[in-house]
Motif scaffolding. Structure first.
Motif, PDB file in Angstrom:
ATOM      1  N   MET A   1       0.853  -1.191   0.000  1.00 16.40           N
ATOM      2  CA  MET A   1       0.000   0.000   0.000  1.00 16.40           C
ATOM      3  C   MET A   1       0.880   1.229   0.000  1.00 16.40           C
ATOM      4  O   MET A   1       1.818   1.334   0.750  1.00 16.40           O
ATOM      5  N   THR A   2       0.541   2.170  -0.908  1.00 15.46           N
ATOM      6  CA  THR A   2       1.275   3.429  -0.969  1.00 15.46           C
ATOM      7  C   THR A   2       0.290   4.569  -1.051  1.00 15.46           C
ATOM      8  O   THR A   2      -0.656   4.523  -1.825  1.00 15.46           O
TER       9      THR A   2
ATOM     10  N   VAL B   1      -6.040   5.277  -7.276  1.00 15.85           N
ATOM     11  CA  VAL B   1      -7.226   5.972  -6.785  1.00 15.85           C
ATOM     12  C   VAL B   1      -6.907   7.446  -6.603  1.00 15.85           C
ATOM     13  O   VAL B   1      -5.975   7.812  -5.874  1.00 15.85           O
ATOM     14  N   LEU B   2      -7.691   8.302  -7.258  1.00 18.75           N
ATOM     15  CA  LEU B   2      -7.552   9.746  -7.162  1.00 18.75           C
ATOM     16  C   LEU B   2      -8.739  10.272  -6.358  1.00 18.75           C
ATOM     17  O   LEU B   2      -9.888  10.080  -6.751  1.00 18.75           O
TER      18      LEU B   2
ATOM     19  N   GLN C   1      -7.064   5.960   2.641  1.00 19.91           N
ATOM     20  CA  GLN C   1      -5.986   4.987   2.505  1.00 19.91           C
ATOM     21  C   GLN C   1      -6.509   3.782   1.746  1.00 19.91           C
ATOM     22  O   GLN C   1      -7.724   3.526   1.713  1.00 19.91           O
ATOM     23  N   ILE C   2      -5.597   3.030   1.145  1.00 16.77           N
ATOM     24  CA  ILE C   2      -5.976   1.849   0.370  1.00 16.77           C
ATOM     25  C   ILE C   2      -5.253   0.637   0.937  1.00 16.77           C
ATOM     26  O   ILE C   2      -4.048   0.680   1.193  1.00 16.77           O
ATOM     27  N   ALA C   3      -6.010  -0.444   1.135  1.00 17.99           N
ATOM     28  CA  ALA C   3      -5.420  -1.688   1.626  1.00 17.99           C
ATOM     29  C   ALA C   3      -6.355  -2.843   1.289  1.00 17.99           C
ATOM     30  O   ALA C   3      -7.572  -2.730   1.465  1.00 17.99           O
ATOM     31  N   ARG C   4      -5.777  -3.920   0.783  1.00 13.38           N
ATOM     32  CA  ARG C   4      -6.502  -5.161   0.511  1.00 13.38           C
ATOM     33  C   ARG C   4      -7.777  -4.942  -0.301  1.00 13.38           C
ATOM     34  O   ARG C   4      -8.858  -5.447   0.025  1.00 13.38           O
ATOM     35  N   GLY C   5      -7.665  -4.173  -1.377  1.00 11.84           N
ATOM     36  CA  GLY C   5      -8.793  -3.964  -2.273  1.00 11.84           C
ATOM     37  C   GLY C   5      -9.876  -3.069  -1.734  1.00 11.84           C
ATOM     38  O   GLY C   5     -10.985  -3.043  -2.276  1.00 11.84           O
ATOM     39  N   LEU C   6      -9.575  -2.297  -0.682  1.00  7.11           N
ATOM     40  CA  LEU C   6     -10.547  -1.400  -0.078  1.00  7.11           C
ATOM     41  C   LEU C   6     -10.017   0.025  -0.061  1.00  7.11           C
ATOM     42  O   LEU C   6      -8.818   0.246   0.136  1.00  7.11           O
ATOM     43  N   LEU C   7     -10.918   0.973  -0.264  1.00  7.73           N
ATOM     44  CA  LEU C   7     -10.623   2.369  -0.003  1.00  7.73           C
ATOM     45  C   LEU C   7     -11.149   2.663   1.398  1.00  7.73           C
ATOM     46  O   LEU C   7     -12.352   2.545   1.658  1.00  7.73           O
TER      47      LEU C   7
END
Length: 418
Positions: A1-2, A202-203, A238-244
């Protein structure tokens, strides 16, 4: 995740047996052949022996970066007259090449990609970013663009600001810096990773539509205004494991949106959460003052919680390597079971060495006194760290095959790990 705010061919037919030579001639000859074959085999099998540790010149104002078996040192240009900087490439203790680094005052990242050495840093007037690229074999300057470049998997992206302060994300060809696609952006930028590389970008502007873009082609995948009536006064994404994941500071809630549709999936009340990160198959919500709560990414349900440990440094075989929060006075590491948070090993006193590139060993250090430190490799099995020696230095970083530390005088100690 970045998140970035503004990432043989064998022939079995053989002739018949040759006439047996006389014993006095044949046996010494056969013994000599066997010896030569053995020596050649050993020579071919053993890699060339080189120094295990060596020193590279650094000095005041220098910075060091590791990429594979090459060390890059960025330092003030001692031969120039304009107060610029230069980059030097070393393999082992030998200098491969050196080149001027135009337009850059402070380098923040240096890495190799597709035969290029890419340097991103602050501009000389400290108002913008610059990216300069060299031929990895010769050090010849290949291309230069305003903006900061960063790699997401094998995709090279650039964040840049135009003269009218409009920001954009551009994919560029590492070979020549040619722009492949560009999308405008505002607000925050994040990436959803897959094992084969980046999948989605993701913007997220402060108001209006949040857009999910294919990070390899720039194609828009889905767009939706998450708050068409009134956005939260304060929020972080934040983005992690296919989630926003949206952190709302007002009510202390975390709202999870599915990246395929940008529709809400679940909401949980978790106040004082600093960030969320992947921890194996779960999500780990890290508290502002430490502690970790593991959440089910499908439902948001709490799986387990610990008060002391925070920050997942590595995950292997159902085990998590975690540390203490930044506010804690004492350094320390621990190994936890991913499924239930059970403590497997308490590695108090050890500090993890920052990794400049992934894939290398997990190294940790602890002080011995007199400026010396003990170096060890951490295993997630729960066994004590395996000692790899001692060293004197600070500000260490590790790659896949090399460890680099700054010596007291400002030069760099380089140690081979394999």
């Amino acid at each position: 995740m970045t998140v970035i705010d503004l990432g043989e061919m064998r022939d079995d037919a053989s002739p018949g047996p040759a006439p047996r030579p006389p014993r006095a001639v044949g046996r010494p000859f056969r013994s000599l052949v066997v010896l030569l074959v053995a020596l050649l085999t050993l020579t071919a099998a053993a890699p060339p022996r080189g120094p295990v540790e060596w020193t590279l010149p650094g000095g005041l104002g220098s910075a060091v970066f590791v990429s594979g078996d090459v060390v890059y040192v960025v330092r003030p240009d001692r031969g120039g007259t304009g107060g610029g900087r230069e980059i030097l490439a070393y393999r082992g203790d030998r200098e491969r090449w050196r080149s001027p680094l135009p337009g850059v005052s402070t380098a923040v990242s240096v890495w190799e990609q597709d035969g290029r050495v890419i340097v991103a840093g602050r501009s000389v007037d400290n108002t913008d970013w610059q990216t300069v690229t060299y031929d990895a074999a010769t050090g010849a300057n290949v291309w230069r663009r305003p903006g900061v470049a960063f790699a997401v998997g094998r995709v090279l992206l650039m964040h840049s600001v135009t003269s009218d302060t409009t920001t954009s994300i551009t994919q560029v060809d590492p070979a020549d810096g040619r722009a492949l696609w560009t999308v405008p952006m505002s607000g925050s930028l994040g990436f959803d990773f897959e094992p084969v590389g980046p999948a989605r970008m993701v913007l997220s502007p402060a108001t209006g539509e949040t857009v999910v873009v294919d990070a390899r082609t720039g194609a828009r995948l889905v767009a939706r205004d998450l708050h068409p009536v009134q956005p939260p006064a304060q929020r972080r994404l934040q983005i992690a494991r296919g989630l926003l994941l949206e952190f709302r500071d007002g009510d202390g809630a975390i709202e999870a949106y599915d990246l395929d549709t940008l529709r809400p999936r679940w909401t949980v009340a978790r106040k004082l959460v600093g960030h969320v990160e992947s921890c194996g198959a779960l999500l780990c919500a890290v508290g502002l003052a430490g502690g970790t709560t593991a959440l089910d990414p499908a439902t948001g349900a709490v799986r387990w919680s610990v008060d002391r440990w925070a920050g997942v440094a590595a995950e292997r075989g159902g085990r998590l390597l975690v540390g203490v929060p930044d506010t804690d006075i004492d350094d320390g590491l621990a190994v936890l079971d991913q499924d239930d948070g059970r403590l497997i090993a308490d590695l108090s006193g050890w500090t993890l060495v920052p990794q400049h590139e992934s894939g290398g060993p997990l190294l940790a250090t602890r002080p011995l006194g007199g400026g010396r430190r003990l170096l060890a490799e951490v295993a997630l099995s729960g066994d004590p760290p395996s000692v790899r020696g001692t060293y004197t230095g600070t500000d260490c970083t590790t790659g896949v095959t090399l460890l680099v530390c700054r010596r007291p005088g400002g030069d760099y100690m380089v140690r081979r790990l394999t």
